[in-house]
Enzyme design. Structure first.
Site, PDB file in Angstrom:
ATOM      1  N   HIS A   1     -26.225   7.816  21.953  1.00 42.71           N
ATOM      2  CA  HIS A   1     -27.444   7.835  21.149  1.00 42.71           C
ATOM      3  C   HIS A   1     -27.440   6.685  20.154  1.00 42.71           C
ATOM      4  O   HIS A   1     -28.151   6.720  19.150  1.00 42.71           O
ATOM      5  CB  HIS A   1     -27.580   9.186  20.453  1.00 42.71           C
ATOM      6  CG  HIS A   1     -27.573  10.309  21.444  1.00 42.71           C
ATOM      7  ND1 HIS A   1     -28.706  10.747  22.077  1.00 42.71           N
ATOM      8  CD2 HIS A   1     -26.546  11.013  21.975  1.00 42.71           C
ATOM      9  CE1 HIS A   1     -28.384  11.711  22.939  1.00 42.71           C
ATOM     10  NE2 HIS A   1     -27.078  11.877  22.900  1.00 42.71           N
TER      11      HIS A   1
ATOM     12  N   GLU B   1       0.831  -1.203   0.000  1.00 42.18           N
ATOM     13  CA  GLU B   1       0.000   0.000   0.000  1.00 42.18           C
ATOM     14  C   GLU B   1       0.873   1.263   0.000  1.00 42.18           C
ATOM     15  O   GLU B   1       0.624   2.216  -0.743  1.00 42.18           O
ATOM     16  CB  GLU B   1      -0.898   0.043   1.241  1.00 42.18           C
ATOM     17  CG  GLU B   1      -1.981  -1.005   1.284  1.00 42.18           C
ATOM     18  CD  GLU B   1      -1.554  -2.274   2.010  1.00 42.18           C
ATOM     19  OE1 GLU B   1      -0.350  -2.623   1.990  1.00 42.18           O
ATOM     20  OE2 GLU B   1      -2.442  -2.922   2.600  1.00 42.18           O
TER      21      GLU B   1
ATOM     22  N   GLU C   1      -3.796  -6.399  17.401  1.00 40.29           N
ATOM     23  CA  GLU C   1      -2.677  -6.951  16.641  1.00 40.29           C
ATOM     24  C   GLU C   1      -1.670  -7.603  17.597  1.00 40.29           C
ATOM     25  O   GLU C   1      -0.942  -8.511  17.221  1.00 40.29           O
ATOM     26  CB  GLU C   1      -1.994  -5.869  15.787  1.00 40.29           C
ATOM     27  CG  GLU C   1      -1.164  -6.483  14.653  1.00 40.29           C
ATOM     28  CD  GLU C   1      -0.545  -5.485  13.691  1.00 40.29           C
ATOM     29  OE1 GLU C   1      -0.281  -4.338  14.087  1.00 40.29           O
ATOM     30  OE2 GLU C   1      -0.293  -5.865  12.535  1.00 40.29           O
TER      31      GLU C   1
ATOM     32  N   GLY D   1       5.906  -2.134  14.727  1.00 38.23           N
ATOM     33  CA  GLY D   1       5.147  -1.105  14.011  1.00 38.23           C
ATOM     34  C   GLY D   1       4.129  -0.388  14.884  1.00 38.23           C
ATOM     35  O   GLY D   1       4.088   0.842  14.949  1.00 38.23           O
ATOM     36  N   ARG D   2       3.314  -1.156  15.603  1.00 35.52           N
ATOM     37  CA  ARG D   2       2.227  -0.542  16.387  1.00 35.52           C
ATOM     38  C   ARG D   2       2.728   0.150  17.648  1.00 35.52           C
ATOM     39  O   ARG D   2       1.943   0.707  18.406  1.00 35.52           O
ATOM     40  CB  ARG D   2       1.157  -1.591  16.713  1.00 35.52           C
ATOM     41  CG  ARG D   2       1.688  -2.829  17.397  1.00 35.52           C
ATOM     42  CD  ARG D   2       0.649  -3.944  17.383  1.00 35.52           C
ATOM     43  NE  ARG D   2       1.167  -5.217  17.860  1.00 35.52           N
ATOM     44  CZ  ARG D   2       1.798  -6.115  17.114  1.00 35.52           C
ATOM     45  NH1 ARG D   2       2.037  -5.865  15.845  1.00 35.52           N
ATOM     46  NH2 ARG D   2       2.218  -7.260  17.625  1.00 35.52           N
TER      47      ARG D   2
HETATM   48  O1  LIG Z   1       6.137   0.029   8.311  1.00 33.58           O
HETATM   49  P1  LIG Z   1       5.841  -1.041   7.330  1.00 33.58           P
HETATM   50  O2  LIG Z   1       7.012  -1.967   7.145  1.00 33.58           O
HETATM   51  O3  LIG Z   1       5.378  -0.478   6.015  1.00 33.58           O
HETATM   52  O4  LIG Z   1       4.694  -1.932   7.903  1.00 33.58           O
HETATM   53  C1  LIG Z   1       3.393  -1.437   8.081  1.00 33.58           C
HETATM   54  C2  LIG Z   1       2.547  -2.436   8.836  1.00 33.58           C
HETATM   55  O5  LIG Z   1       2.609  -3.677   8.131  1.00 33.58           O
HETATM   56  C3  LIG Z   1       1.911  -4.772   8.703  1.00 33.58           C
HETATM   57  O6  LIG Z   1       0.562  -4.655   8.489  1.00 33.58           O
HETATM   58  C4  LIG Z   1       2.196  -4.987  10.150  1.00 33.58           C
HETATM   59  O7  LIG Z   1       1.310  -5.907  10.670  1.00 33.58           O
HETATM   60  C5  LIG Z   1       2.101  -3.685  10.916  1.00 33.58           C
HETATM   61  O8  LIG Z   1       2.485  -3.903  12.258  1.00 33.58           O
HETATM   62  C6  LIG Z   1       3.003  -2.663  10.267  1.00 33.58           C
HETATM   63  O9  LIG Z   1       2.969  -1.491  11.004  1.00 33.58           O
END
Ligand SMILES: O=P(O)(O)OC[C@H]1O[C@H](O)[C@H](O)[C@@H](O)[C@@H]1O
Length: 544
Positions: A381, A209, A350, A264-265
């Site tokens: 509501h 993406e 996650e 990442g998270r």
């Molecule tokens: O930062 P990137 O390598 O593009 O990864 C983006 C995302 O990819 C995946 O969906 C992982 O599950 C996420 O934890 C991560 O943040």
């Protein structure tokens, strides 16, 4: 049965929880309940008195935590132990908000100096962009930031930027994540290429993406009259894959590093937070880190019984494993925090959406509940009906600042009264007799009154936490987010799962790429299951 569910403490909790009186009774019998069941730390106040607990419940929960060696596990995480065992990685997002004087090692190397160097590099860049010293290809100052990333490289920066709107300086910020072209096309409408800076955030520099959106952004940029040499002035990257970023056309000087020891998270505290810093300034970004650091200290130092993330984590274990709760709702009574439920959803689901323990044994207990929510009072509501009278037990977290950034007339008093009124209603409910009494002056006949009273009964005994802060600031927001990070960790420790990998997400990516190949092939799909083949072939035809 696993050792956990066989343990005496687990069994005791199972028996004990069924015998606990209704919360209404617990409150009636103890006017000191709030005093005993609230705590203040890091600019936050947690009232957990409206939970299905008494002293014995809490003692059993802390016993469970001790048996899981929670304190050692906390120390292990902060010290860089390889707790992400399936990816052989340390989990050190906490190092990102450490003090320069600390020593924190990942694989034997002190990582604090590189964290500090990156912060310094971010500070320099933010200053250049905010001051107008950094100019676009026609010499104009930057007015708009477009952040491109997804998952952990998107939601944290987006939600924090949204939450800290009162701290924005002069730059506008936009976020693109979805590969659906509508997202980027809509964002680019009305932007001027001469004054737009793209921040591409991808730890791997390999996420479909993000790569697709960045390429489309670059094409748009070039189509506006810019040249390939101008790309470096308008595209910067945050990634651990410098080679790929330079191949793309980014200047090596404008690549901000990321590391394997940050998931990442959990990464908004790293250079992934660059869009935040660009918008609110480096001082405010550092205040965000400082709030999280305070929560880190609290989490490491406070005894379990007075430890906010531990209490919240153990309460979640209580409801998931001993009351059959399948979901948990986050209700933010602050418009700036409207995105927080989605962020906590990513963080928790996650992390704890797992079915095997660290050593691969199948669990025989529930792990991560579904996390969802929204902003109050809007939800009142809508879905609050189910919270009050539905058959599912859904523990709730109410989050509210005492002071509004927009003090206007009676607004905040009304907001607060709704927030507190909801927690009260969930806890006490309404009995049949009370419902009937409320209709005493109604003209309805007795049969009708009795029928309606049955529909008005609310069982109550619905648990909630209330989290308050004086005001929403970068500091309190940092503490709040770190609180939920650690709460997630606590649950993962009890459930003996790896909260830091995400293999389920990975499989979706692999299959997605395989389907993409089949969509582009010169023949119809045949090799997959009949549903997938048919869907792909319908798509190839372009009509149903
Ligand atoms: O930062 P990137 O390598 O593009 O990864 C983006 C995302 O990819 C995946 O969906 C992982 O599950 C996420 O934890 C991560 O943040």
């Amino acid at each position: 049965m696993t050792q956990l569910t066989q343990s005496a403490t687990w069994q005791q909790l199972a028996t004990h929880t069924t015998a606990l009186p209704h919360m209404r009774e617990l409150f009636e019998n103890n006017d000191q309940r709030f005093n005993a069941m609230h705590l203040k730390s890091c600019g936050l106040l947690l009232d957990y008195s409206k939970n299905r607990v008494n002293e014995e419940t809490l003692a059993l929960l802390f016993k469970l935590a001790n048996e899981a060696q929670l304190t050692d596990k906390i120390t292990g995480m902060f010290s860089g132990d390889i707790i992400n065992n399936t990816e052989q990685r340390a989990v050190l997002h906490t190092a990102l908000r450490s003090k320069a004087s600390q020593t924190i090692k990942a694989e034997g190397q002190n990582i604090v100096p590189e964290v500090q160097q990156t912060l310094a590099k971010m500070a320099e860049f933010v200053e250049q962009v905010q001051s107008g010293q950094w100019t676009g290809y026609t010499g104009k100052a930057i007015t708009d930031i477009v952040s491109i990333g997804i998952g952990g490289s998107f939601l944290g920066p987006k939600i924090v930027t949204q939450a800290l709107r009162p701290y924005w300086k002069d730059l506008n910020c936009h976020f693109v994540a979805n590969v659906d072209a509508t997202s980027i096309c809509e964002k680019l409408k009305g932007l001027n290429a001469e004054t737009t800076l793209f921040v591409m955030s991808s730890k791997s520099f390999g996420t479909q993406e993000t790569l697709t959106n960045t390429l489309s952004a670059k094409e748009w940029f070039l189509a506006q009259g810019a040249s390939q040499q101008d790309v470096a002035k308008h595209f910067v990257a945050v990634t651990s894959n410098v080679t790929k970023a330079t191949e793309f056309g980014m200047d090596a000087n404008n690549i901000f590093p990321m590391w394997d020891w940050v998931g990442g998270r959990y990464s908004l505290w790293s250079a992934i937070g660059l869009p935040i810093a660009l918008v609110i300034g480096m001082d405010n970004f550092k205040a965000l880190l400082s709030g999280a650091f305070d929560m880190d200290q609290h989490f490491q130092q406070a005894p379990l019984e007075q430890n906010m993330p531990v209490i919240m984590g153990m309460l979640s274990v209580l409801y998931s494993n001993f009351h059959g709760a399948q979901s948990h709702v986050i209700l933010t009574y602050d418009h700036y925090l409207r995105g927080l439920p989605a962020y906590f959803q990513q963080l928790d689901m996650e992390s704890n959406g797992k079915s095997v323990t660290l050593n691969g044994t199948a669990v025989d207990y529930s792990t991560g509940p579904v996390i969802w929510g929204g902003e109050g009072t809007n939800g009142q509501h809508a879905y609050h009906q189910l919270l009050h009278q539905g058959t599912a037990l859904i523990p709730a977290d109410f989050i509210m600042p005492l002071q509004s950034h927009n003090p206007l007339g009676e607004h905040h008093n009304q907001l607060a009264s709704n927030c507190f009124g909801q927690t009260q209603a969930l806890m006490q409910g309404r009995t049949y007799e009370e419902a009937l009494a409320e209709m005493s002056s109604s003209k309805l006949d007795d049969t009708q009154k009795q029928l309606i009273a049955k529909h008005k009964v609310m069982a109550g005994n619905k648990p909630s936490n209330t989290l308050l802060m004086d005001k929403l600031t970068p500091q309190t927001l940092g503490a709040l987010i770190a609180l939920y990070e650690h709460r997630t960790f606590v649950q993962g420790v009890i459930w003996q799962i790896n909260s830091f990998d995400q293999w389920g997400v990975e499989l979706g990516k692999v299959l997605g790429n395989d389907v993409l190949d089949r969509i582009g092939a010169d023949h119809d799909a045949q090799a997959l299951d009949c549903s997938s083949n048919s869907l792909i072939n319908l798509y190839r035809q372009g009509q149903i």
